[in-house]
Design a protein around this motif. Structure first.
Motif, PDB file in Angstrom:
ATOM      1  N   ASP A  97       0.850  -1.200   0.000  1.00  0.00           N
ATOM      2  CA  ASP A  97       0.000   0.000   0.000  1.00  0.00           C
ATOM      3  C   ASP A  97       0.883   1.246   0.000  1.00  0.00           C
ATOM      4  O   ASP A  97       0.631   2.204  -0.737  1.00  0.00           O
ATOM      5  CB  ASP A  97      -0.890   0.028   1.254  1.00  0.00           C
ATOM      6  CG  ASP A  97      -1.856  -1.155   1.288  1.00  0.00           C
ATOM      7  OD1 ASP A  97      -2.600  -1.286   2.277  1.00  0.00           O
ATOM      8  OD2 ASP A  97      -1.855  -1.944   0.320  1.00  0.00           O
ATOM      9  N   ASN A 147      -5.279  -7.174  -4.141  1.00  0.00           N
ATOM     10  CA  ASN A 147      -6.673  -6.728  -4.221  1.00  0.00           C
ATOM     11  C   ASN A 147      -6.687  -5.435  -5.019  1.00  0.00           C
ATOM     12  O   ASN A 147      -6.399  -4.348  -4.478  1.00  0.00           O
ATOM     13  CB  ASN A 147      -7.199  -6.491  -2.791  1.00  0.00           C
ATOM     14  CG  ASN A 147      -8.625  -5.969  -2.811  1.00  0.00           C
ATOM     15  OD1 ASN A 147      -9.023  -5.310  -3.779  1.00  0.00           O
ATOM     16  ND2 ASN A 147      -9.376  -6.248  -1.765  1.00  0.00           N
ATOM     17  N   ARG A 196      -8.672  -2.467  -3.818  1.00  0.00           N
ATOM     18  CA  ARG A 196      -8.030  -1.739  -2.707  1.00  0.00           C
ATOM     19  C   ARG A 196      -6.884  -0.877  -3.237  1.00  0.00           C
ATOM     20  O   ARG A 196      -6.709   0.272  -2.843  1.00  0.00           O
ATOM     21  CB  ARG A 196      -7.492  -2.735  -1.667  1.00  0.00           C
ATOM     22  CG  ARG A 196      -7.323  -2.077  -0.297  1.00  0.00           C
ATOM     23  CD  ARG A 196      -6.801  -3.007   0.759  1.00  0.00           C
ATOM     24  NE  ARG A 196      -5.344  -3.026   0.735  1.00  0.00           N
ATOM     25  CZ  ARG A 196      -4.624  -4.128   0.569  1.00  0.00           C
ATOM     26  NH1 ARG A 196      -5.208  -5.286   0.423  1.00  0.00           N
ATOM     27  NH2 ARG A 196      -3.318  -4.076   0.529  1.00  0.00           N
TER      28      ARG A 196
END
Ligand code: SAM
Length: 230
Positions: A87, A115, A118
């Motif tokens: 992230d 993901n 996300r």
């Protein structure tokens, strides 16, 4: 604020419940207040809140405030590292102006799927925070051998290679570029040899220390932007 709706003078934009709640309850904006919007394609626009309902908010787009950014032609191919770190990597790549993110799975990759929803949400948030008007694209994760097969050799592949390579500051040349960074455990010798022998592929060193994958990605992108980013 990012809106997935075409923007133009006089356009009315219906916000979804989440965005309406954010503007109304978190930012405490009310009818008449103004804000800046971008749709990822047509630059940044000034808009005003036309109706502020509990669940829905309608904006009226006024005038353009900034043109669509010229996105430096740099792609980043990275190994999907552990959740929090990937992230962070995606967020830094967006802040630094990367155009496209390509997750590449190799033998030592710990995380082999991402993901994407996300990731896309992180890309939007990072773009809103740093004021980009273009959203970085992100591809489905791809195996290294497929990645090497399908890549366009006209786009120089800078292989962040901790075992040796030209100093990044000297290696980067203007033109379409792709930086490739390995996973926590690095590429296997066979993988590294396959990358090095790919057409228009250059091993680059980011210094004498062993960097974490996400640090190497950030360092390589920042070095490319400083050297040849437009
Ligand atoms: N072989 C490393 C080791 O001994 O720990 C493991 C890989 S390193 C943690 C993760 C990735 O970051 C590498 O695959 C490489 O792409 C990049 N990297 C790390 N340090 C680097 C350096 N000094 N120069 C270029 N790339 C580097």
């Amino acid at each position: 604020l990012y809106v997935a709706a075409p923007l133009g003078a006089g356009a009315r934009v219906e916000l979804d419940a989440a965005q309406s709640n954010y503007l109304g309850n978190v930012m405490r904006l009310k009818e008449g207040d103004q804000l800046l919007l971008f749709d990822g394609m047509s630059g940044e626009w000034l808009a005003a809140i036309a109706e502020a309902g509990k669940k829905r908010m309608t904006l009226l787009v006024d005038e353009p405030t900034r043109p669509q950014e010229a996105v430096p032609d740099l792609w980043l191919a990275f190994a999907p590292v552990k959740k929090g770190r990937v992230d962070w990597l995606v967020e830094k790549a967006v802040e630094l102006g990367v155009a496209r993110l390509l997750p590449v799975v190799s033998q030592r990759t710990i995380v082999d799927k991402l993901n994407l929803d996300r990731m896309r949400a992180h890309i939007i948030e990072a773009a809103e925070q740093c004021g980009r008007t273009a959203l970085a694209d992100i591809d489905e994760a791809m195996k290294l051998d497929s990645f090497l097969k399908v890549r366009d050799p006209a786009r120089t592949l800078y292989f962040a290679d901790e075992t040796g390579g030209e100093a990044a500051s000297k290696a980067f040349k203007p033109g379409p570029a792709l930086v490739l960074v390995g996973p926590e455990g690095g590429f296997t010798p066979g993988e590294a040899a396959a990358i090095r022998s790919a057409p228009n592929a250059l091993p680059v060193s980011l210094g004498p220390r062993i960097l974490r994958a996400e640090t190497a990605a950030l360092a390589a992108v920042a070095a490319w932007m400083a050297a040849v980013g437009d």
